[in-house]
Scaffold this motif. Sequence first.
Motif, PDB file in Angstrom:
ATOM      1  N   ILE A   7      77.876  57.513  68.078  1.00  9.14           N
ATOM      2  CA  ILE A   7      76.499  57.743  68.528  1.00  9.14           C
ATOM      3  C   ILE A   7      76.419  59.023  69.361  1.00  9.14           C
ATOM      4  N   LEU A   8      77.392  59.220  70.247  1.00  7.82           N
ATOM      5  CA  LEU A   8      77.389  60.416  71.089  1.00  7.82           C
ATOM      6  C   LEU A   8      77.550  61.677  70.238  1.00  7.82           C
ATOM      7  N   GLN A   9      78.409  61.619  69.233  1.00  4.02           N
ATOM      8  CA  GLN A   9      78.596  62.777  68.364  1.00  4.02           C
ATOM      9  C   GLN A   9      77.304  63.117  67.624  1.00  4.02           C
ATOM     10  N   PHE A  10      76.619  62.089  67.136  1.00  4.49           N
ATOM     11  CA  PHE A  10      75.342  62.304  66.452  1.00  4.49           C
ATOM     12  C   PHE A  10      74.319  62.938  67.385  1.00  4.49           C
ATOM     13  N   LEU A  11      74.169  62.391  68.593  1.00  2.00           N
ATOM     14  CA  LEU A  11      73.159  62.889  69.518  1.00  2.00           C
ATOM     15  C   LEU A  11      73.451  64.324  69.959  1.00  2.00           C
ATOM     16  N   ARG A  12      74.723  64.620  70.242  1.00  2.00           N
ATOM     17  CA  ARG A  12      75.076  65.987  70.629  1.00  2.00           C
ATOM     18  C   ARG A  12      74.730  66.968  69.520  1.00  2.00           C
ATOM     19  N   GLY A  13      75.104  66.603  68.289  1.00  2.00           N
ATOM     20  CA  GLY A  13      74.847  67.498  67.173  1.00  2.00           C
ATOM     21  C   GLY A  13      73.368  67.657  66.875  1.00  2.00           C
ATOM     22  N   GLN A  14      72.657  66.541  66.846  1.00  2.00           N
ATOM     23  CA  GLN A  14      71.237  66.560  66.465  1.00  2.00           C
ATOM     24  C   GLN A  14      70.380  67.262  67.515  1.00  2.00           C
ATOM     25  N   LEU A  15      70.713  67.056  68.783  1.00  2.00           N
ATOM     26  CA  LEU A  15      69.863  67.553  69.852  1.00  2.00           C
ATOM     27  C   LEU A  15      70.261  68.926  70.378  1.00  2.00           C
ATOM     28  N   PHE A  16      71.554  69.236  70.339  1.00  2.00           N
ATOM     29  CA  PHE A  16      72.010  70.427  71.062  1.00  2.00           C
ATOM     30  C   PHE A  16      72.744  71.462  70.211  1.00  2.00           C
ATOM     31  N   GLN A  17      72.951  71.205  68.935  1.00  2.00           N
ATOM     32  CA  GLN A  17      73.657  72.165  68.091  1.00  2.00           C
ATOM     33  C   GLN A  17      72.776  72.537  66.897  1.00  2.00           C
ATOM     34  N   THR A  18      72.636  73.820  66.654  1.00  3.42           N
ATOM     35  CA  THR A  18      71.793  74.313  65.566  1.00  3.42           C
ATOM     36  C   THR A  18      72.662  74.841  64.441  1.00  3.42           C
ATOM     37  N   PRO A  19      72.546  74.292  63.229  1.00  6.79           N
ATOM     38  CA  PRO A  19      73.339  74.806  62.109  1.00  6.79           C
ATOM     39  C   PRO A  19      73.018  76.277  61.841  1.00  6.79           C
ATOM     40  N   GLN A  20      74.051  77.030  61.460  1.00  4.41           N
ATOM     41  CA  GLN A  20      73.882  78.449  61.196  1.00  4.41           C
ATOM     42  C   GLN A  20      74.241  78.773  59.748  1.00  4.41           C
ATOM     43  N   LEU A  21      73.521  79.715  59.167  1.00  4.83           N
ATOM     44  CA  LEU A  21      73.862  80.176  57.834  1.00  4.83           C
ATOM     45  C   LEU A  21      75.174  80.950  57.854  1.00  4.83           C
ATOM     46  N   PRO A  22      75.950  80.879  56.771  1.00  3.61           N
ATOM     47  CA  PRO A  22      77.190  81.651  56.728  1.00  3.61           C
ATOM     48  C   PRO A  22      76.912  83.145  56.602  1.00  3.61           C
ATOM     49  N   ASN A  23      77.821  83.928  57.151  1.00  4.75           N
ATOM     50  CA  ASN A  23      77.720  85.382  57.023  1.00  4.75           C
ATOM     51  C   ASN A  23      78.558  85.796  55.818  1.00  4.75           C
ATOM     52  N   LYS A  24      78.042  85.464  54.627  1.00  2.00           N
ATOM     53  CA  LYS A  24      78.814  85.690  53.412  1.00  2.00           C
ATOM     54  C   LYS A  24      77.875  86.001  52.257  1.00  2.00           C
ATOM     55  N   SER A  25      78.260  86.977  51.445  1.00  2.00           N
ATOM     56  CA  SER A  25      77.477  87.299  50.262  1.00  2.00           C
ATOM     57  C   SER A  25      77.927  86.440  49.086  1.00  2.00           C
ATOM     58  N   PHE A  26      76.956  85.990  48.293  1.00  2.81           N
ATOM     59  CA  PHE A  26      77.252  85.262  47.061  1.00  2.81           C
ATOM     60  C   PHE A  26      77.043  86.162  45.835  1.00  2.81           C
ATOM     61  N   ALA A  27      77.029  87.462  46.053  1.00  2.17           N
ATOM     62  CA  ALA A  27      76.857  88.405  44.949  1.00  2.17           C
ATOM     63  C   ALA A  27      77.982  88.218  43.931  1.00  2.17           C
ATOM     64  N   GLY A  28      77.612  88.172  42.652  1.00  2.10           N
ATOM     65  CA  GLY A  28      78.580  87.990  41.580  1.00  2.10           C
ATOM     66  C   GLY A  28      78.946  86.550  41.318  1.00  2.10           C
ATOM     67  N   LYS A  29      78.482  85.619  42.152  1.00  2.00           N
ATOM     68  CA  LYS A  29      78.886  84.218  42.041  1.00  2.00           C
ATOM     69  C   LYS A  29      77.852  83.374  41.289  1.00  2.00           C
ATOM     70  N   THR A  30      78.363  82.288  40.718  1.00  3.08           N
ATOM     71  CA  THR A  30      77.526  81.302  40.040  1.00  3.08           C
ATOM     72  C   THR A  30      77.596  79.988  40.805  1.00  3.08           C
TER      73      THR A  30
END
Length: 335
Positions: A7-30
């Motif tokens: 429960i604590l892990q869920f609350l910490r993540g949901q309330l205080f951590q913001t997911p970030q997009l990767p710094n990676k190009s998908f050029a050429g990929k399928t």
Amino acid sequence: MPAAPDILQFLRGQLFQTPQLPNKSFAGKTVVITGANTGLGFECAKHLIQLNVSNLILGCRSVDKGEAAKEKLLTRSKSTSVQVWKVDMADYGSVKSFANKLNKDLPRLDALLVNAGISTNEYHVAERLEQTLTVNVVSSFLLCFLALSKLSQTAAETGEASHLTIVGSLVHCFADHQQIVRPPAGKIFATLSDKSQADMAARYFLSKLIVLLCVQEMSKQMSRSKEKSGKDAVIFNCPNPGWCKTELFRQDDGGAFARNLLRLIGRTPEAGARTLTSAIAADVSTHGHYLSECQVKPASVWVRSQEGQAVQSKVWKELIDQLNTIEPGVSEALV
């Protein structure tokens, strides 16, 4: 009830951590995404276009809805090729046809995101199992096995690991694990599909617990296969997008309390989808792991327990038996 650390892990993540997009190009990929015409899958597709993906396959149950999604995506990029392929995860024949097209028609496959899933409190049967089990578990892993050779081939040819990702959920912590502990060996899926015993109110939670157990076991087998063959790796992981304001729970939203809480702390689909985009760009340290907020995090206390690991082996064996019945010899993809 989940353990306090869960429960604590869920609350910490949901309330205080913001997911970030990767710094990676998908050029050429399928990249292939199932359940891509709405919700998290569609938002992930938008992210991939932003990250310059070259070829994007939208796996959708409704081709019309998929085409509508495609038109929206194409307004964001003129350099990405977007295709819509039909796949109905409640129909093993449809899954096999989709995988066959994937293997024959795609020159390469850099990432497969298995995102299509259902949550319902109504009992329905699909392919002789309760429908949630068919869609969220059996068909999802059937597709994983059938795509594994193409993913491995791409990794070998490019010298870069490919990615296989099944969407997980924090709700695996809330599942009643006794429902998979009690049945005798070989009878788990049959017992859960017995209408007189099916607890549909909690079925989605249980399906995500089974998914995580099987991801952990399959990733072990993949690692052993790599050690034997020396082939380039396929990174297999299981991201939790968090509690998101999507249409997934439109049939069963948990009641007034859950609706109001979701309004307060729920993530937007775009924010939740960042976790999926991150997972298909992640490095080998994520292989076999549960991810949350774009990080490797511990699975539930029960999953990590001695009992949980023993049940994991039992569930895995039964899943393999199911898959080999649907497509004889399919498990040999791990040999």
